[in-house]
Design an enzyme around this catalytic site. Structure first.
Site, mmCIF file in Angstrom:
data_model
loop_
_atom_site.group_PDB
_atom_site.id
_atom_site.type_symbol
_atom_site.label_atom_id
_atom_site.label_comp_id
_atom_site.label_asym_id
_atom_site.label_seq_id
_atom_site.Cartn_x
_atom_site.Cartn_y
_atom_site.Cartn_z
ATOM 1 N N GLY A 92 32.518 55.678 -8.948
ATOM 2 C CA GLY A 92 31.527 54.658 -8.634
ATOM 3 C C GLY A 92 30.883 54.083 -9.882
ATOM 4 O O GLY A 92 31.308 53.048 -10.363
ATOM 5 N N SER A 188 39.025 56.842 -11.087
ATOM 6 C CA SER A 188 38.065 55.799 -11.417
ATOM 7 C C SER A 188 36.952 56.356 -12.305
ATOM 8 O O SER A 188 37.214 56.928 -13.352
ATOM 9 C CB SER A 188 37.530 55.164 -10.133
ATOM 10 O OG SER A 188 36.874 53.956 -10.407
ATOM 11 N N TYR A 189 35.677 56.222 -11.875
ATOM 12 C CA TYR A 189 34.585 56.752 -12.703
ATOM 13 C C TYR A 189 34.582 58.277 -12.755
ATOM 14 O O TYR A 189 33.857 58.877 -13.547
ATOM 15 C CB TYR A 189 33.227 56.235 -12.204
ATOM 16 C CG TYR A 189 32.140 56.418 -13.228
ATOM 17 C CD1 TYR A 189 32.032 55.564 -14.328
ATOM 18 C CD2 TYR A 189 31.232 57.462 -13.130
ATOM 19 C CE1 TYR A 189 31.056 55.746 -15.296
ATOM 20 C CE2 TYR A 189 30.239 57.651 -14.079
ATOM 21 C CZ TYR A 189 30.161 56.792 -15.163
ATOM 22 O OH TYR A 189 29.192 56.985 -16.122
ATOM 23 N N ASP A 399 46.877 48.125 -10.476
ATOM 24 C CA ASP A 399 45.414 48.119 -10.478
ATOM 25 C C ASP A 399 44.903 47.209 -11.589
ATOM 26 O O ASP A 399 45.278 47.364 -12.754
ATOM 27 C CB ASP A 399 44.908 49.555 -10.698
ATOM 28 C CG ASP A 399 43.396 49.638 -10.842
ATOM 29 O OD1 ASP A 399 42.705 48.748 -10.321
ATOM 30 O OD2 ASP A 399 42.925 50.600 -11.469
ATOM 31 N N HIS A 451 44.646 51.028 -7.494
ATOM 32 C CA HIS A 451 43.614 51.894 -8.048
ATOM 33 C C HIS A 451 43.607 53.259 -7.362
ATOM 34 O O HIS A 451 43.433 54.282 -8.015
ATOM 35 C CB HIS A 451 42.262 51.200 -7.873
ATOM 36 C CG HIS A 451 41.132 51.833 -8.615
ATOM 37 N ND1 HIS A 451 41.047 51.844 -9.983
ATOM 38 C CD2 HIS A 451 40.009 52.462 -8.167
ATOM 39 C CE1 HIS A 451 39.934 52.448 -10.360
ATOM 40 N NE2 HIS A 451 39.288 52.838 -9.270
#
Length: 479
Positions: A92, A188-189, A399, A451
């Site tokens: 996020g 991701s994060y 992605d 992603h």
């Protein structure tokens, strides 16, 4: 009488010894057995029948503030006692590992439109491991705090501390998994979350008691934000190379933007406005899939955050920076939010026991500030490689948000010696992607994946996990 002594007495003695051991163990284990059974999930609305056990509930990570993190745990489909334990984290920052990881990517149950609202995932990662999902930090999903000011003090450091405390306390509730090999995975994060948690474990293990020692063996991160400057330039270069932006706009961004600079020029802002305009009409997280057109929620329901890191300040005002992909059914996230907000679902999961004042969302509406994050986690990666952990980095190659280009730029900064050059790997008869093996780190691309790699190429993702856990090279020939 002599025959009885030789053939029956010894087995009887062994049985009595075994029985007394079981009784003693049972008495010692009563507390944690009761805790586990309190968290046991027997059935969810619309759930297909399964043979593996599942558990969900809360683990307190800070008693003074009343902070508790929500988890959902699935035992492996077979050989539970010998399979490793794998933790999955979404990023996020502020997005749910339950909503994305479990329900739309790699968990046993995936959400879908209509009834039943969940279906069995034949590529679930609990085929290879005991699988644990965690909603972190507090304010994400069902995780909560009784101290409202906690939500204004969130960042990378407190997330790592609370996640570590969660693990220590979770293992006390499930001590039968404490001796299992433990791995952390995420995307991701979570390129921040996973290495930072691994570092916290490594550091704490040096002084931890035997009860608190965590048997961490390695970690794997996908399409991971690991170096701001590389991530941003990689996005721009990837967009140009994939015909998303024009030559003119590409040159304009290159000329006017310095992603290492805290201050954003007006010319750079204008150029980035043009850049993100493209991602209002296509999915940034998977360039070649359709967007959800049934309702307007795809464009409006994703949370806008104050993004961290010096380079990220250039992008923080753009919705596409935070948007999350929706998989083969681009509207799947809508079904997920409806499902997890159903009272009977929350009751079955032992969730929302405090009556949280806001609805469950993929990305938290309660988190508006993110107070600390390094511009790069490459120094942490170096430290963990030197500590001897198994480290794999993977990248879905369609992605546009954290593209393969960004990851290659970032890994090149590590300056690791190449052990095996760039080469294809196979998923059955087809090329699954490419891989390069460095000294202490393996990098893998997944062909045709966005992603969320397990959403778009679930078979390849499960194969990737199996080889990572077994510490085996991916197949170099068709099979």
């Amino acid at each position: 009488m002599g025959v009885f002594s030789s053939s029956l007495f010894l087995p009887l003695l062994l049985f009595l010894c075994y029985y007394s051991t079981v009784v003693e163990s049972s008495e010692l284990d009563n507390d944690f057995v009761e805790q586990q059974e309190a968290d046991r999930v027997f059935s969810l609305p619309g759930q297909p029948p399964v043979k593996f056990k599942q558990y969900a509930g809360y683990v307190t990570v800070n008693e003074t503030h009343g902070r508790a993190l929500f988890y959902w745990f699935f035992e492996a489909t077979h050989d539970v006692q010998n399979k490793p334990l794998v933790l999955w984290l979404n990023g996020g920052p502020g997005c749910s590992s339950i909503g994305y990881g479990e329900a739309e990517e790699l968990g046993p149950f995936l959400t879908q439109k209509g009834w039943p609202e969940i279906k069995l995932n034949k590529y679930s990662w609990n085929k290879e491991a005991n699988l644990l999902f965690l909603e972190a930090p507090v304010g994400v999903g069902f995780s909560y705090t009784n101290t409202s000011s906690d939500l204004q003090n969130l960042g990378d450091k407190i997330t790592a501390i609370d996640s570590y405390n969660f693990l220590v306390n979770w293992f006390k509730r499930f001590p039968q998994f404490k001796s299992h090999d433990f791995y952390i995975t995420g995307e991701s994060y979570a390129g921040h979350y996973v290495p930072q948690l691994a570092e916290k474990i490594i550091d704490e293990n040096k002084k931890a008691s035997e009860d608190d020692y965590i048997n961490l063996k390695g970690f794997m991160i996908g399409n991971a934000a690991i170096d701001d400057d590389s991530d941003q330039w990689g996005m721009i270069d990837y967009a140009w190379d994939h015909a998303v932006i024009s030559d003119q706009l590409y040159e304009k961004v290159k000329k006017s933007c310095n992603f290492s600079d805290q201050n954003v020029s007006l010319a750079c802002n204008n150029a980035l406005d043009e850049y993100f305009a493209v991602y209002k009409i296509i999915d940034m997280y998977s360039l070649y899939v359709p967007v959800c057109v049934n309702q307007n929620t795809y464009a409006t329901s994703k949370k806008h955050f104050n993004v961290v890191g010096s380079a990220s300040k250039h992008f923080s005002k753009y919705r596409a920076w935070h948007q999350k992909p929706s998989g083969y059914d681009p509207c799947q996230s809508e079904y997920t939010e409806v499902y997890f907000n159903r009272p009977e679902v929350q009751k079955a999961l032992h969730a929302n026991v405090t009556g949280i004042a806001y609805p469950w969302t993929h990305c938290s509406d309660a988190i508006n500030d993110w107070n600390d994050a390094p511009a790069s986690v490459l120094p942490i990666l170096r430290k963990l490689i030197n500590a001897g952990l198994r480290v794999w980095v993977y990248s879905g190659d369609t992605d546009g948000r954290v593209p393969v280009t960004s990851t290659r730029y970032a890994l090149n900064k590590l300056g690791l010696k190449t052990v095996q050059e760039w080469s294809p790997w196979y998923h059955h008869k087809q090329v699954g992607g490419w891989t390069i093996i460095y000294e202490g780190l393996a990098f893998v691309t997944i062909r045709g994946a966005g992603h969320q790699v397990p959403t778009f190429t679930p078979g390849q993702a499960l194969q990737l996990l199996a080889h990572f856990l077994a510490n085996q090279d991916l197949p170099s020939t068709a099979f």
